[in-house]
Design a protein around this motif. Structure first.
Motif, mmCIF file in Angstrom:
data_model
loop_
_atom_site.group_PDB
_atom_site.id
_atom_site.type_symbol
_atom_site.label_atom_id
_atom_site.label_comp_id
_atom_site.label_asym_id
_atom_site.label_seq_id
_atom_site.Cartn_x
_atom_site.Cartn_y
_atom_site.Cartn_z
ATOM 1 N N ASP A 135 29.710 15.231 52.727
ATOM 2 C CA ASP A 135 28.364 15.970 52.930
ATOM 3 C C ASP A 135 27.933 16.442 54.453
ATOM 4 O O ASP A 135 27.159 16.135 54.977
ATOM 5 N N SER A 136 29.222 17.260 54.854
ATOM 6 C CA SER A 136 29.141 17.576 56.252
ATOM 7 C C SER A 136 29.097 19.096 56.402
ATOM 8 O O SER A 136 29.832 19.715 55.835
ATOM 9 N N VAL A 137 28.316 19.379 57.382
ATOM 10 C CA VAL A 137 28.258 20.889 57.972
ATOM 11 C C VAL A 137 29.708 21.332 58.455
ATOM 12 O O VAL A 137 30.338 22.106 58.452
ATOM 13 N N ALA A 138 30.226 20.257 59.345
ATOM 14 C CA ALA A 138 31.127 20.445 60.232
ATOM 15 C C ALA A 138 32.478 20.917 59.248
ATOM 16 O O ALA A 138 33.461 21.717 59.747
ATOM 17 N N HIS A 139 32.541 20.240 58.109
ATOM 18 C CA HIS A 139 33.697 20.240 57.299
ATOM 19 C C HIS A 139 33.615 21.585 56.349
ATOM 20 O O HIS A 139 34.584 22.279 55.911
ATOM 21 N N ILE A 140 32.312 22.209 56.295
ATOM 22 C CA ILE A 140 32.292 23.804 55.852
ATOM 23 C C ILE A 140 32.873 24.562 56.906
ATOM 24 O O ILE A 140 33.885 25.375 56.588
ATOM 25 N N LEU A 141 32.463 24.406 58.070
ATOM 26 C CA LEU A 141 32.992 25.340 59.076
ATOM 27 C C LEU A 141 34.643 25.027 59.285
ATOM 28 O O LEU A 141 35.367 26.123 59.365
ATOM 29 N N GLU A 142 35.083 23.932 58.862
ATOM 30 C CA GLU A 142 36.617 23.737 58.932
ATOM 31 C C GLU A 142 37.334 24.346 57.734
ATOM 32 O O GLU A 142 38.308 24.856 57.649
ATOM 33 N N GLU A 143 36.589 24.214 56.695
ATOM 34 C CA GLU A 143 36.950 25.089 55.470
ATOM 35 C C GLU A 143 37.017 26.605 55.571
ATOM 36 O O GLU A 143 38.041 27.236 54.936
#
Lengths: 451, 89
Positions: free
Chosen positions: A283-291
């Motif tokens: 549920d992370s915005v950071a993980h979207i950027l990493e994706e």
């Protein structure tokens, strides 16, 4: 007829990707609660909030069950308390915060916002009293949130207020030192504050709002990340995928907002198109950027990726809702986002990078812990920097910073629940004291002269 | 008004019968059923009319969820509007 795969897609988003409505927030005007006697005013405040929000939680729970979509928070926002308390003959406004707490307890909501003051151009006597009462008021209450608007593109920056807020935050950190200085997590310093924001800690019921209104904040970083996992195209395709996903998420929010408004017989205000992370895995915005292709959030390229994300969320969401407002954009609260916590621990995500990121997304330096011995001047200077980004770019920015008492770089502060865990981040200890001590107002920028 | 009931879980004898019986008990009229078994996984999507429901919709939701729990199935019962909202303009 809806197809089976569409039905299963929706259920999968809810079950496995944390799709939810983050908050249904009822805004309530308290203008009719003013009274020279603070005790009478407080009683009127409790009575008014309770009469309006009596069924808020039960209605929210009913909608959750019938539509199968979790509504994580039911909350209340009220008229900025400095305006309501102004009529009362008292120096200490803590009693008004306690009245808000009592109303929150009776209605069963988990946060109530609006212990606020709008001082972007100057202080009323009441504004000063409210700010002076803030440390005590937020220490003696658990669920009351406060926001102070210290600047706007139209008015410029009230640097006297910025200076005061550094000291207020320090005092609040000290008074709540036994709980990781958690008081500071309930206080936001804004530029260009929106008057219909449903998200805490910055929610209040603006002066241009009606008697009572329902605002809804959506969420869904996990859904966006999962959608991107299946997207191996270029960045145009990435933007397109995010837009489509944001559309779907926002339609849910719009449905819940309309239903809540209808059942409570309260006008619908806005849907806030936000990607609000939680500390939960997935549920992370950071993980979207990493994706999107960054090794870790905070790497060079993070600001560009976030700009793309923020813009696509708005473009996708805006058609899905009849009225859009609030903060609307991606949130980057460090302690509330598993990916950001890790990036900050690794030293990849720094305060400077976060400041740059806030130029292209909603809100600002959010839920950031800094060493407990950080001076009030440095806190004020951090606020001044962040607020200038908002003022010059005609956008909302905010600071929610926690100088964690007794903690230093490398330590962690545990807040628990949605507020998460904050790694203590370093600040520059070169003094801005003389700059802050000048006070006065930074004039409104040329961008304010649009007429 | 209509609701969608989804049922997923390990295939077994009588799943449709049990779900249908619960619908009958609540006076929910079944309008459509899509059902498949993938290997051993049973998947069913059911469209029911809830206009003549003999109990509150929330109670019906609880009963269906409970039926799922007893039989080791995941049963979700939700208003049809949520899917229309998400997938249709």
């Amino acid at each position: 007829m809806i197809t089976s795969s569409e039905i299963l897609e929706t259920l999968h988003m809810i079950e496995n990707e944390h799709l939810d409505v983050r908050t249904v927030t009822m805004g309530i005007s308290l203008f009719d609660c003013c009274d020279p006697d603070p005790k009478v005013a407080c009683r009127k405040i409790v009575d008014k909030i309770c009469s309006k929000a009596e069924h808020l939680v039960s209605t929210g729970e009913q909608i959750e069950k019938e539509f199968g979509i979790p509504i994580i928070n039911k909350r209340i926002s009220v008229t900025p308390m400095a305006m309501i308390a102004a009529a009362s003959k008292t120096e200490d406004y803590t009693c008004f915060a306690k009245a808000m707490q009592e109303a929150a307890d009776r209605c069963g909501v988990n946060f109530i916002g609006g212990f606020s003051a709008l001082v972007h151009k100057g202080f009323t006597d009441s504004d000063r009293k409210l700010i002076r009462s803030l440390p005590q008021a937020l220490t003696e209450t658990q669920n009351v949130c406060s926001s102070i608007n210290v600047a706007s593109t139209k008015a410029g920056i009230n640097m006297d207020a910025v200076g005061m807020m550094g000291h207020t935050i320090k005092d609040l950190a000290y008074l709540t030192r036994d709980q990781g200085s958690i008081g500071c997590a309930k206080l936001v310093v804004f530029a260009n504050v929106p008057e219909d924001n449903p998200f805490m800690a910055g929610a209040f019921h603006g002066v241009g709002e009606g008697e009572c209104v329902i605002n809804v904040g959506v969420s869904g970083p996990g859904v966006v990340k999962t959608a991107l996992e299946k997207c191996d195209g270029d960045l145009s395709d990435v933007a397109e995928t995010i837009k489509k996903t944001a559309f779907k998420i926002t339609r849910m929010g719009q449905l819940v907002a309309s239903e809540a408004s209808r059942r409570l017989n309260v006008p619908f205000g806005i849907v806030d198109l936000s990607l609000a992370p939680t500390p939960a895995i997935g549920d992370s915005v950071a993980h979207i950027l990493e994706e999107m292709g960054l090794e870790q959030c905070g790497a060079h390229g993070t600001t560009a990726a976030l700009a793309l994300l923020n813009d696509a969320v708005k473009k996708g969401g805006v058609m899905a809702s009849s009225h859009v407002g609030g903060l609307s954009g991606a949130f980057i609260p460090v302690s509330e986002d598993a990916g950001m916590i890790r990036a900050a621990e690794n030293g990849v995500l720094t305060l400077d990078k976060l400041e740059a990121m806030t130029a292209v997304c909603s809100v600002g330096l959010d839920m950031i812990a800094v060493p407990g011995d950080t001076s009030a001047d440095i806190l004020s200077a951090i606020i001044a920097d962040e607020i200038s980004i908002g003022v010059v770019n005609t956008k909302t920015t905010a600071v929610r910073i926690i100088p964690a008492y007794g903690k230093s770089v490398g330590d962690h502060v545990e807040f628990g629940g949605l507020l998460g865990t904050a790694p203590v981040m370093p600040v520059r200890n070169v003094s801005p004291a003389a700059f802050i001590a000048r006070g006065g107002r930074i004039p409104a920028p040329m961008q304010s002269l649009k007429n | 008004m209509r609701a969608i009931i989804t049922v997923t879980g390990k295939d077994a004898v009588g799943i449709i019968a049990q779900v249908s019986a619960s619908c009958t008990e609540a006076n929910a009229n079944i309008e459509d059923i899509t059902q498949k078994v993938f290997d051993d996984l049973f998947v069913m999507v059911m469209l029911v009319s809830i206009d003549g429901l003999s109990m509150k919709f929330t109670e019906f939701v609880d009963r269906m969820t409970e039926l799922g729990k007893i039989n080791g199935l995941a049963i979700h019962t939700v208003h049809e509007e949520i899917f229309n909202a998400m997938h249709r303009i």
